[in-house]
Design an enzyme around this catalytic site. Structure first.
Site, PDB file in Angstrom:
ATOM      1  N   SER A 126       0.803  -1.222   0.000  1.00  0.00           N
ATOM      2  CA  SER A 126       0.000   0.000   0.000  1.00  0.00           C
ATOM      3  C   SER A 126       0.835   1.273   0.000  1.00  0.00           C
ATOM      4  O   SER A 126       0.290   2.360  -0.120  1.00  0.00           O
ATOM      5  CB  SER A 126      -0.944   0.006   1.204  1.00  0.00           C
ATOM      6  OG  SER A 126      -0.215  -0.049   2.402  1.00  0.00           O
ATOM      7  N   LYS A 146      -6.708   3.608   8.451  1.00  0.00           N
ATOM      8  CA  LYS A 146      -5.814   4.618   7.880  1.00  0.00           C
ATOM      9  C   LYS A 146      -6.442   6.005   7.903  1.00  0.00           C
ATOM     10  O   LYS A 146      -5.768   7.004   8.193  1.00  0.00           O
ATOM     11  CB  LYS A 146      -5.439   4.224   6.442  1.00  0.00           C
ATOM     12  CG  LYS A 146      -4.573   2.971   6.353  1.00  0.00           C
ATOM     13  CD  LYS A 146      -4.351   2.548   4.912  1.00  0.00           C
ATOM     14  CE  LYS A 146      -3.489   1.288   4.834  1.00  0.00           C
ATOM     15  NZ  LYS A 146      -3.302   0.830   3.444  1.00  0.00           N
TER      16      LYS A 146
END
Length: 782
Positions: free
Chosen positions: A687, A730
């Protein structure tokens, strides 16, 4: 059968040549008599020829038991005993039975060929010794111990000790004792080979000492066993007498009373048919056992478990939805999705009482209220609550129990928990299910497959009980920090509810409503003795903790309460107000600086978003170029996947250098170094690909990245942006860090529709892209 007699043994010199007869597992000493049986044809011929001459043969021990026609120097010891055949008799099956007497030791010089049996030149050996005090002492010790050996050896005639005492020659005494005691052929051969009498006595003393120790130890064990058996026999007779006396008096035997009690319990429990059949069978076995036997305890313990389980006992559910909603709201702030699912379960139970309970799995970072939520569900339903921790469990028997054949066997934790709850429909929490491990003792997660399946657990079979128990009425709740370590088959049986971390505002409300009153009470403080300002709580959350949950914040609040309690106890103050100014007095200097302050707006520095087991984190990526030969250096303890993302990002940039306004010759003369701070923490995953590519383009085009901007996403060599996981964690991490704009893969847009607080969605601007060219247009300042 024929028999021949020998003349009297006469001492004298041995002949120079003797026929050699091998011995197996036996040693003949001088002056000793030994019976032998000879079967080989060559050996019988040797005996016949010796009987026709002087009846003298040489007996030598063979090193192995392998039978050969001729034995060489490598097969026989070099020292043996010359012997005279006293008697010889032949049987009908062509065997020869001998009685031989040893004359003297000899050493074989060499072997002579020509005969079907072995012949050898010999050298006669004579005893060498000097009689002194040491020899006398050893003779005395040997005689004393040998006498004791004769006394405690059941198969040895007592006259042997008298014979030994009558021997005056030390060498003959050593030979006689060695030939009598129970020692190996190798040990006896070692004594035979010693012509020095003093050394021979020392060796015999060792053998006698060892033999006496073995015999005394065996005698001690036999005496002890006999004493135990006598004691048990005595107890048995006393119990039988006691039983007879009680019968005469009309009293019931204790074991009979216990059997009747078990029978009454079985009838009162109304066990299922299979369980009742097993209980009756075990009770019949118990009635035939004596109470003192070990099997009696095993059977009675099994019946205790069988009659203690709540086969038919249930608690009635409190199916008041409004009351349940109030309890859940009072106990927990937020967690709306989990509360909604629990209330749906209650509604279904109210409409259909026979519905099977779901298997809920609360997944999320530590300290987000997973375990305490189970307590609230039990309180809302009015059920008993049972919790077992699966962290570190590696034995399948912990779940299914041990079979009764094992000593100290017990049911597994599931059945033990049901017995503690005393109802067959408790709230059963399996904590830390992601920490279950497997080793040579089995896989506990495989044993949980039946437990956590509503279609199977109506007949759960524990190895100890060995009868099915209905778990379908139990509401199982599991907790986990991560789902990746849970086997897919087990994860498929559970309905996963993600419990995300809390925002700063939520933490402030939880601290004021729950944590501060609890810590005030635990430290003996009254409401007016400690007051936290709103800014103080916010400062503790931002400056002293960095977590998705609440545990560290509660620890810091407890530290402040301890400091205030100390001041009040010492009389320094009557009440204390905690604000931003005096917090360092209790907690020390600020531990964490705001993450975005560490970032400077310079080309080559980008902010990414990462997922950890403890929630989301901010990740800074730094890139720098220097003179070199097109090398790429990666630091910060990166995993293989993250290194591959960096390589893919650089390859994409080089392939698109012209369209990105980057000098194509730049890569030939420069090295590029990518570093991710917090180098002691391992990092991995795809990511960060978008962030690394953006940092590299920023460096190579000398364009800084937008302020208060963070991004996440996986990249491909074609320049596409792929979706990633952990979006909710996140986003919350970006909100905690003060990020104003977040760029996400376009495929992750759907993940913003659930679980993320509305306030976070309002305060952060979300941008989406599915091509790297779009990402660069958005991220780089013009």
């Amino acid at each position: 059968m024929t028999e021949q007699q020998s003349p009297t043994v006469e001492s004298g010199k041995l002949p120079e040549i003797l026929p050699i007869l091998p011995l197996f597992d036996a040693v003949l000493f001088p002056k000793m008599v030994l019976p032998l049986v000879v079967m080989q044809g060559e050996s019988i011929q040797l005996i016949d020829e010796a009987m026709s001459k002087d009846r003298m043969i040489g007996l030598v021990v063979a090193k192995t038991n392998a039978v050969k026609r001729l034995y060489g120097a490598e097969d026989l010891y070099d020292i043996g005993t010359a012997a005279l055949i006293l008697k010889m008799a032949k049987t009908e099956d062509n065997r020869a039975q001998l009685l031989v007497q040893g004359i003297s030791r000899f050493r074989i010089s060499d072997f002579i060929e020509g005969k079907p049996y072995q012949m050898g030149h010999i050298e006669q050996l004579y005893d060498k010794f000097e009689r002194d005090k040491e020899v006398e002492a050893m003779i005395s010790n040997i005689l004393g111990m040998f006498t004791r050996i004769v006394e405690i050896s059941p198969g040895m005639p007592q006259e042997v000790a008298g014979v030994a005492k009558s021997i005056t020659d030390p060498g003959i005494l050593a030979d006689m004792v060695t030939s009598t005691i129970n020692s190996t052929a190798e040990e006896k051969q070692k004594v035979l080979a010693m012509d020095d009498v003093k050394l021979r006595l020392q060796e015999v003393l060792k053998l006698v000492t060892y033999q006496l120790e073995i015999l005394e130890l065996g005698n001690k064990i036999q005496t002890q066993v006999k004493g135990d058996m006598d004691q048990r026999q005595r107890e048995y007779y006393l119990r039988e007498q006691l039983s007879a006396i009680k019968k005469e008096l009309g009293d019931k035997d204790e074991s009979t009373v216990e059997i009747d009690e078990y029978r009454a319990k079985i009838e009162a429990k109304k066990l299922p048919e299979i369980a009742k059949k097993e209980a009756d069978r075990e009770l019949n076995r118990l009635s035939r056992m004596h109470p003192s036997s070990s099997e009696y305890t095993v059977s009675s313990t099994y019946l205790d478990w069988l009659t203690a389980l709540p086969w038919n006992e249930s608690t009635e559910d409190a199916l008041d939805i409004k009351k349940a909603r109030k309890i859940l709201d009072d106990d927990h702030f937020g967690l709306e999705k989990a509360k909604k699912r629990i209330l749906e379960y209650l509604a279904v139970r109210k409409l259909n009482p026979d519905s099977k309970g779901p298997i809920l799995c609360f997944a999320g970072p530590p300290g987000t209220g997973k375990t305490s939520l189970g307590h609230s569900i039990a309180r809302a339903l009015g059920r008993k609550f049972v919790r077992i921790s699966l962290g570190g469990v590696r034995d399948e028997a912990e779940i299914r129990g041990h079979r009764r054949t094992y000593v100290g066997a017990l049911p597994g934790r599931i059945i033990q928990g049901i017995r503690r709850a005393e109802t067959n429909n408790p709230i059963f929490m399996l904590d830390e299910i992601d920490k279950v491990g497997a080793d040579f003792r089995g896989d506990p997660s495989a044993a949980l497959l039946e437990v956590l399946d509503p279609e199977q657990n109506y007949s759960f079979s524990d190895h100890y009980l060995d009868v099915p128990f209905d778990l379908s009425k139990v509401m199982f709740i599991t907790t986990a920090n991560i789902l990746d370590t849970i086997p897919p088959a087990l994860r498929d049986r559970m309905e996963v509810l993600q419990l995300l971390g809390y925002t700063e505002d939520e933490k402030i409300k939880i601290a004021n409503k729950y944590l501060i009153p609890r810590q005030r009470k635990e430290h003996g403080l009254k409401n007016g003795q400690i007051v936290f300002s709103r800014g103080a709580v916010r400062h503790i959350i931002g400056g002293y903790t960095r977590e998705a949950g609440l545990r560290n914040m509660e620890r810091e609040l407890a530290s402040v309460c301890r400091g205030v309690a100390s001041k009040i106890a010492e009389g320094e103050a009557e009440a204390v107000t905690i604000n931003v100014v005096n917090i360092p007095k209790y907690l020390g200097p600020v531990k964490f600086m705001p993450e975005t302050k560490a970032k400077t707006s310079v080309p080559g520095v980008a902010t990414g978003l990462a997922w950890t087991q403890a929630g989301g984190e901010i990740l800074f990526i730094e890139a720098i170029a220097m003179k070199g030969k097109k090398g790429l250096t990666l630091t910060g303890q990166l995993g293989d996947v993250m290194k591959e993302s960096a390589t893919a990002a650089l390859s994409f940039i080089r392939s698109k250098a012209k369209s990105l306004n980057i000098d194509e010759e730049f890569f030939e003369t420069h090295d590029i170094h990518i570093h991710i701070p917090a180098g002691a923490i391992p990092k991995d995953g795809p990511s960060a690909g978008v962030t690394m590519l953006t940092a590299l383009v920023s460096l190579l085009t000398d364009k800084p990245i937008r302020k208060d901007f963070a991004m996440t996403g996986e990249i491909t060599l074609r320049g596409e942006v792929l979706p990633v996981g952990g979006i909710k964690e996140k986003v919350l991490a970006a909100h905690r860090a003060g990020i104003k704009t977040v760029l996400l893969p376009k495929w992750n847009q759907k993940d913003l529709e659930e679980d993320i607080p509305k306030k976070v969605l309002k305060e952060i601007e979300f941008l989406f892209a599915d091509k790297m060219t779009d990402v660069l247009k958005i991220a780089l300042e013009k």
